[in-house]
Design an enzyme around this catalytic site. Structure first.
Site, mmCIF file in Angstrom:
data_model
loop_
_atom_site.group_PDB
_atom_site.id
_atom_site.type_symbol
_atom_site.label_atom_id
_atom_site.label_comp_id
_atom_site.label_asym_id
_atom_site.label_seq_id
_atom_site.Cartn_x
_atom_site.Cartn_y
_atom_site.Cartn_z
ATOM 1 N N GLN A 178 0.920 -0.718 -0.162
ATOM 2 C CA GLN A 178 -0.180 0.279 -0.198
ATOM 3 C C GLN A 178 0.505 1.331 0.107
ATOM 4 O O GLN A 178 -0.063 2.469 -0.314
ATOM 5 C CB GLN A 178 -1.083 -0.285 1.044
ATOM 6 C CG GLN A 178 -1.950 -1.256 1.592
ATOM 7 C CD GLN A 178 -3.742 -0.323 -0.162
ATOM 8 O OE1 GLN A 178 -3.384 0.348 0.003
ATOM 9 N NE2 GLN A 178 -3.877 -0.991 -0.307
ATOM 10 N N CYS A 323 -15.468 -10.084 6.777
ATOM 11 C CA CYS A 323 -14.865 -10.924 6.394
ATOM 12 C C CYS A 323 -15.661 -11.507 5.229
ATOM 13 O O CYS A 323 -16.629 -11.767 5.592
ATOM 14 C CB CYS A 323 -13.445 -11.167 7.583
ATOM 15 S SG CYS A 323 -14.983 -13.127 8.126
HETATM 16 C C1 LIG Z 1 -1.970 -4.900 2.282
HETATM 17 C C2 LIG Z 1 -1.363 -5.665 0.963
HETATM 18 N N1 LIG Z 1 -0.728 -6.540 1.686
HETATM 19 C C3 LIG Z 1 -0.812 -7.477 0.268
HETATM 20 C C4 LIG Z 1 -2.136 -7.210 -0.407
HETATM 21 C C5 LIG Z 1 -1.836 -8.563 -2.014
HETATM 22 O O1 LIG Z 1 -1.376 -8.380 -3.063
HETATM 23 P P1 LIG Z 1 -2.238 -9.127 -4.594
HETATM 24 O O2 LIG Z 1 -3.802 -8.052 -4.009
HETATM 25 O O3 LIG Z 1 -0.884 -8.378 -5.378
HETATM 26 O O4 LIG Z 1 -2.206 -9.370 -3.956
HETATM 27 C C6 LIG Z 1 -2.497 -6.556 -0.479
HETATM 28 C C7 LIG Z 1 -3.788 -6.099 -1.192
HETATM 29 O O5 LIG Z 1 -4.786 -5.365 -1.081
HETATM 30 C C8 LIG Z 1 -2.487 -5.522 0.039
HETATM 31 O O6 LIG Z 1 -3.050 -3.809 0.688
#
Ligand SMILES: Cc1ncc(COP(=O)(O)O)c(C=O)c1O
Length: 381
Positions: A178, A323
């Site tokens: 983020q 969730c």
């Molecule tokens: C803080 C954080 N980490 C990891 C992810 C996962 O990323 P990806 O959607 O590329 O798998 C997200 C996605 O929302 C996220 O906000």
């Protein structure tokens, strides 16, 4: 429709789409092939890798391309856990991590790893003192996110990493999904050993990400196979997506600073404009916050109801109050801040992007005032 859900995903820049199309048309060879088409694809890969490395101020050989943030986080945490389990089986993370860190740690518990989930204060921030107290002789990894995806809270990564330098055997992983492109990240200076990024959060393509890994650090790979990406991530590289992500990084570097200032101005205006709505509380702290997120609640007002009312007026926001499996359960992250259930259940996240304008934000503020006023008579409070 006005898109205010940029934490979930961002619209790819047109230039990114263009680069991807051209790469698919012209550089379709397999980068591992020895012939001309393979060499051409490999040179695209090489160029993209050095753009990423340059942005992170690391070496190209420290860049591993993955399928996104989820894979980067899984590769980092499971990779360290299985590689270094002889050293110890204790991992420290926090209660407010994204599920692709938190649930990975839960999975590791069933492989007899012990996990400390650090608590957070009411702003959603971990404390260095709690981290210090949690360190044990068998601790092998600390995994703490940079900016939280629901609240926007920024963790004291610099302080944590600096402190962890005292423990060379404890590795430090940071989920910067983020924050990349929105906050400064200094891998080397802050003592970060592993850093995760995701292309679709900064106007690049989906299904592509990066795990930056300090050299000389070994990982047990999640995916075994052809040995691509230094053996850490087998599978033919997604060259078009990698090129597209590199383009997004280039664009962000050209506009560096200007965009962040804009995002800050937009979220500042949202905060000001909604603060007079009766009983509305802003959940995102005022300081140590990512520039693009404002999370707020109107306790008693169901988030989904407000979300759809806003959608009817043309604004797309998100709710993380539920969730996916138990629809009446409030967000783990918001509850970790000590928030009351009713407030957590009514949380709405607005996340702005570079395409949003101040006029759109003014219209959003007006729409929110109207929606809350219209829904309030139907609330059971
Ligand atoms: C803080 C954080 N980490 C990891 C992810 C996962 O990323 P990806 O959607 O590329 O798998 C997200 C996605 O929302 C996220 O906000």
């Amino acid at each position: 429709m006005i898109y205010l859900d940029n934490s979930a995903t961002t619209k790819p820049y047109p230039e990114v789409i263009d680069v991807m199309k051209k790469t698919m048309e012209n550089y379709y060879g397999n980068p591992s092939s020895l012939h001309r088409k393979g060499v051409e694809a490999e040179s695209v890969l090489k160029q993209a890798r050095s753009i990423v490395a340059n942005a992170l101020q690391c070496k190209p050989s420290e860049v591993i391309f993955t399928s996104g943030g989820t894979e980067s986080n899984n590769t980092a945490i499971k990779g360290v856990a299985f590689q270094y389990q002889e050293r110890g089986k204790h991992i420290i993370t926090s209660q407010i991590e994204h599920p692709c860190v938190y649930d990975v740690c839960k999975q590791l518990e069933s492989f007899s790893f012990e996990i400390t989930y650090l608590p957070v204060n009411q702003d959603g921030q971990v404390s260095l003192e709690d981290l210090k107290a949690a360190i044990r002789p068998d601790t092998i990894l600390v995994s703490i996110m940079h900016a939280n995806n629901e609240l926007g809270t920024v963790q004291p990564i610099n302080q944590i990493g600096t402190y962890l330098k005292l423990f060379p055997k404890i590795l430090f992983h940071v989920d910067a999904v983020q924050s990349f492109g929105k906050l400064p990240i200094r891998m080397k200076e802050w003592g970060i050993d592993l850093l995760s990024l995701s292309g679709h959060k900064f106007h690049g393509p989906r299904g592509i990400g990066v795990l930056a890994k300090r050299e000389n650090l070994l990982l047990h790979p999640l995916l075994a196979g052809g040995g691509q990406e230094g053996g850490y991530r087998s599978g033919t590289e997604n060259v078009p997506a990698i090129a597209g992500m590199a383009k997004a990084i280039r664009i962000y570097e050209e506009k560096r600073g200007k965009e962040i200032t804009k995002l800050e101005a937009l979220t500042k205006r949202i905060r000001e404009g909604i603060s007079d709505i009766p009983s509305l509380v802003i959940n995102t702290p005022e300081k140590d916050t990512a520039p693009h997120i404002v999370n707020f609640s109107v306790p008693g007002m169901k988030a989904e109801v407000l979300l759809h009312a806003l959608e009817d007026k043309g604004f797309l926001v998100s709710t993380r109050s539920a969730c996916s499996t138990k629809s009446d359960e409030p967000s783990r992250i918001l509850m970790a801040t000590g928030m009351k259930r009713e407030r957590a259940l009514s949380a709405i996240r607005v996340s702005v992007g570079v395409e949003n304008t101040l006029e759109e934000i003014e219209a959003f503020i007006t729409a929110l005032h109207e929606c809350v006023k219209n829904i309030r008579p139907y609330m059971n409070v």
